[in-house]
Design a protein around this motif. Structure first.
Motif, short mmCIF file in Angstrom:
data_model
loop_
_atom_site.label_atom_id
_atom_site.label_comp_id
_atom_site.label_asym_id
_atom_site.label_seq_id
_atom_site.Cartn_x
_atom_site.Cartn_y
_atom_site.Cartn_z
N MET A 15 65.74 85.39 38.25
CA MET A 15 66.22 85.76 39.09
C MET A 15 64.94 84.89 40.50
O MET A 15 65.59 84.81 41.38
CB MET A 15 67.39 85.88 39.74
CG MET A 15 68.70 85.62 39.19
SD MET A 15 69.81 87.04 39.36
CE MET A 15 70.57 86.38 40.12
N GLY A 16 64.08 84.86 40.42
CA GLY A 16 63.06 84.86 41.20
C GLY A 16 62.98 85.86 41.64
O GLY A 16 61.56 86.23 42.14
N THR A 17 62.96 87.16 41.25
CA THR A 17 61.87 88.47 41.49
C THR A 17 60.82 88.29 41.03
O THR A 17 60.75 87.98 39.94
CB THR A 17 62.82 89.79 41.55
OG1 THR A 17 64.10 89.68 41.33
CG2 THR A 17 62.70 90.78 41.95
N ASN A 18 59.98 89.14 41.92
CA ASN A 18 58.23 89.22 41.72
C ASN A 18 57.70 90.04 41.96
O ASN A 18 58.08 90.30 44.15
CB ASN A 18 57.87 87.91 41.36
CG ASN A 18 56.51 88.02 41.31
OD1 ASN A 18 56.13 89.02 40.78
ND2 ASN A 18 55.54 86.98 41.19
N PRO A 19 57.22 90.96 41.20
CA PRO A 19 56.73 92.36 41.86
C PRO A 19 55.79 92.48 42.45
O PRO A 19 55.23 93.46 43.85
CB PRO A 19 56.90 93.68 40.28
CG PRO A 19 56.89 92.48 39.49
CD PRO A 19 57.53 91.74 40.05
N LYS A 20 55.03 91.22 42.31
CA LYS A 20 53.57 91.06 42.85
C LYS A 20 54.39 90.65 44.44
O LYS A 20 52.78 90.89 45.11
CB LYS A 20 52.79 89.72 42.42
CG LYS A 20 52.37 90.34 40.64
CD LYS A 20 51.42 88.95 39.88
CE LYS A 20 51.78 89.36 38.86
NZ LYS A 20 50.63 88.23 38.03
N ILE A 21 55.05 90.32 44.80
CA ILE A 21 55.31 90.15 46.55
C ILE A 21 55.03 91.65 47.40
O ILE A 21 54.72 91.05 48.09
CB ILE A 21 56.19 89.52 46.36
CG1 ILE A 21 56.48 88.16 45.81
CG2 ILE A 21 57.26 89.84 47.59
CD1 ILE A 21 58.51 87.22 45.55
N PHE A 22 55.03 92.33 46.53
CA PHE A 22 54.86 94.09 47.39
C PHE A 22 53.75 94.04 47.21
O PHE A 22 53.02 94.49 47.78
CB PHE A 22 55.96 94.76 46.76
CG PHE A 22 57.68 94.84 46.75
CD1 PHE A 22 57.87 95.36 48.11
CD2 PHE A 22 58.23 94.37 46.55
CE1 PHE A 22 58.91 95.41 48.60
CE2 PHE A 22 60.06 94.06 46.48
CZ PHE A 22 60.17 94.56 47.90
N ARG A 23 53.31 94.23 46.02
CA ARG A 23 51.79 94.88 45.73
C ARG A 23 50.48 93.92 46.61
O ARG A 23 49.78 94.60 46.62
CB ARG A 23 51.84 94.89 43.50
CG ARG A 23 52.07 94.94 43.61
CD ARG A 23 51.89 95.76 41.79
NE ARG A 23 52.03 96.97 41.17
CZ ARG A 23 53.92 96.27 40.82
NH1 ARG A 23 53.70 95.87 40.29
NH2 ARG A 23 54.59 97.54 40.13
N ASN A 24 51.19 92.81 46.51
CA ASN A 24 50.12 92.11 47.03
C ASN A 24 50.05 91.50 48.58
O ASN A 24 49.31 90.64 48.91
CB ASN A 24 49.68 90.33 45.99
CG ASN A 24 49.32 90.50 44.89
OD1 ASN A 24 48.89 91.75 44.52
ND2 ASN A 24 49.53 89.73 43.89
N PHE A 25 51.29 92.17 49.18
CA PHE A 25 51.78 91.51 50.51
C PHE A 25 50.84 92.14 51.44
O PHE A 25 50.53 93.20 51.32
CB PHE A 25 52.51 91.66 50.86
CG PHE A 25 53.71 91.98 51.98
CD1 PHE A 25 54.00 90.05 52.58
CD2 PHE A 25 53.18 93.02 53.27
CE1 PHE A 25 54.57 90.19 53.82
CE2 PHE A 25 53.37 92.37 54.83
CZ PHE A 25 54.34 90.49 54.39
N HIS A 26 50.21 91.62 51.96
CA HIS A 26 48.92 92.17 53.34
C HIS A 26 49.91 93.00 54.60
O HIS A 26 49.79 91.69 55.47
CB HIS A 26 47.87 91.10 53.66
CG HIS A 26 47.32 90.14 52.38
ND1 HIS A 26 46.06 91.90 52.18
CD2 HIS A 26 47.03 89.38 51.92
CE1 HIS A 26 45.19 90.92 50.59
NE2 HIS A 26 46.25 89.30 50.65
N ALA A 27 49.79 93.68 54.27
CA ALA A 27 50.55 94.60 56.15
C ALA A 27 49.53 95.53 56.60
O ALA A 27 48.83 95.44 56.35
CB ALA A 27 51.58 95.71 55.43
N SER A 28 49.95 94.85 58.63
CA SER A 28 48.95 95.61 59.07
C SER A 28 49.59 97.10 58.63
O SER A 28 48.71 98.13 58.87
CB SER A 28 49.93 95.16 60.13
OG SER A 28 51.21 96.39 60.37
#
Length: 297
Positions: A15-28
């Motif tokens: 359904m579009g979930t992707n764990p890489k969204i969390f792992r590759n997210f550049h957060a402050s």
């Protein structure tokens, strides 16, 4: 913007979930939550052994809740029956990777008289009719009339409240949810057959099959109405849930077995990671005799 979640529980990739969204997210700023308040220490070790075999991902770690916990294996569901019967004060999750094996497990437990995934509405209805109460509450009426008799919605139904068509009885009940006399229900629009059932204990009004009626009567009489003693879900459905004891069926379908062998094993590992982190006390792995058993464990 705050993004929170566990990439190891990203199960709904179809359904579009992707764990890489969390792992590759550049957060402050990144805050790692490494303390579990549910999962015992030994069960955490099992979960980490499963998930940290995924290639190309950083090793993941979190701490258990400080209790020991355990994971045991049994050769069949027959070996958990007595444990369920002697632990009515505990909650149980029955889980399987797929609906087919979940259905086999659920049906087996039900045949042994164990309440699995039972309807709260039907349990409450049987309990009410068997007890033949002298009084009844608005909540009981909503269950019996709105849910069990949708084709015979009386002026007491939920829809009637929503339309503002309040009867004298509805107004009385609404004031502090005070109980009303069963003998007075017919005066205020209650179905005559319902009044008869609550007065005489006649279960035929519930319109269940013989097996279904025996199943729910067993829940009321032997399990104190605990329709939710064992809840049954696939791993995807169990996500976000918890119980004292998890009963995990390790058989899978041929398609999933092949997926574990040559397909997306990382996705499958996340499914099993979710499964073994639902229990607050114990995981029970059921090694059944099906043609295919998971390779993940």
């Amino acid at each position: 913007v705050i993004i929170a979640g566990d990439p190891n529980q990203a199960l709904y990739e179809f359904m579009g979930t992707n764990p890489k969204i969390f792992r590759n997210f550049h957060a402050s700023e990144t805050v790692m939550l490494t303390q579990s308040h549910r999962v015992p220490d030994n069960n955490v070790k099992l979960a980490l052994r499963i998930i940290n075999k995924n290639k190309g991902e950083e090793a993941f770690h979190f701490n258990g809740n400080g209790t020991k916990g355990s994971t045991v294996e049994v050769p069949s569901l027959a070996h958990v029956i007595e444990g369920i019967r002697t632990n009515k004060d505990k909650s149980f999750l029955l889980m399987a990777r797929d609906n087919y094996n979940l259905g086999l497990g659920r049906d087996f437990l039900r045949k042994q008289g164990i309440p699995v995934g039972a309807s709260a509405v039907k349990t409450a209805a049987v309990k009410l009719v068997l007890s033949r109460p002298a009084t009844i509450t608005r909540y009981d009426l909503e269950i019996l009339i709105s849910e069990l008799f949708p084709s015979k919605r009386s002026r007491l139904s939920t829809g009637a409240w929503e339309r503002g068509a309040k009867t004298r009885l509805e107004v009385e009940i609404e004031k502090g949810f005070s109980p009303c006399s069963v003998s007075d229900l017919a005066k205020f629009g209650a179905d005559a057959s319902l009044v008869h059932a609550l007065t005489t204990g006649d279960l035929t009004i519930l319109k269940m099959t013989g097996d279904e009626l025996r199943y729910y009567r067993n829940i009321v009489e032997k399990w104190d109405g605990r329709h939710d003693l064992v809840r049954a879900f696939t791993f995807h459905g169990a996500k976000g849930r918890e119980a004292d004891i998890s009963i995990i069926i390790t058989d899978v379908t041929k398609r999933i077995h092949e997926e574990e062998t040559v397909g997306d094993t990382e996705s499958e590992r996340r499914c099993w990671y979710v499964a073994v982190t639902r229990a607050k006390l114990m995981n029970i792995l059921v090694r059944r005799t099906g043609a295919y058993s998971t390779r993940i464990l």
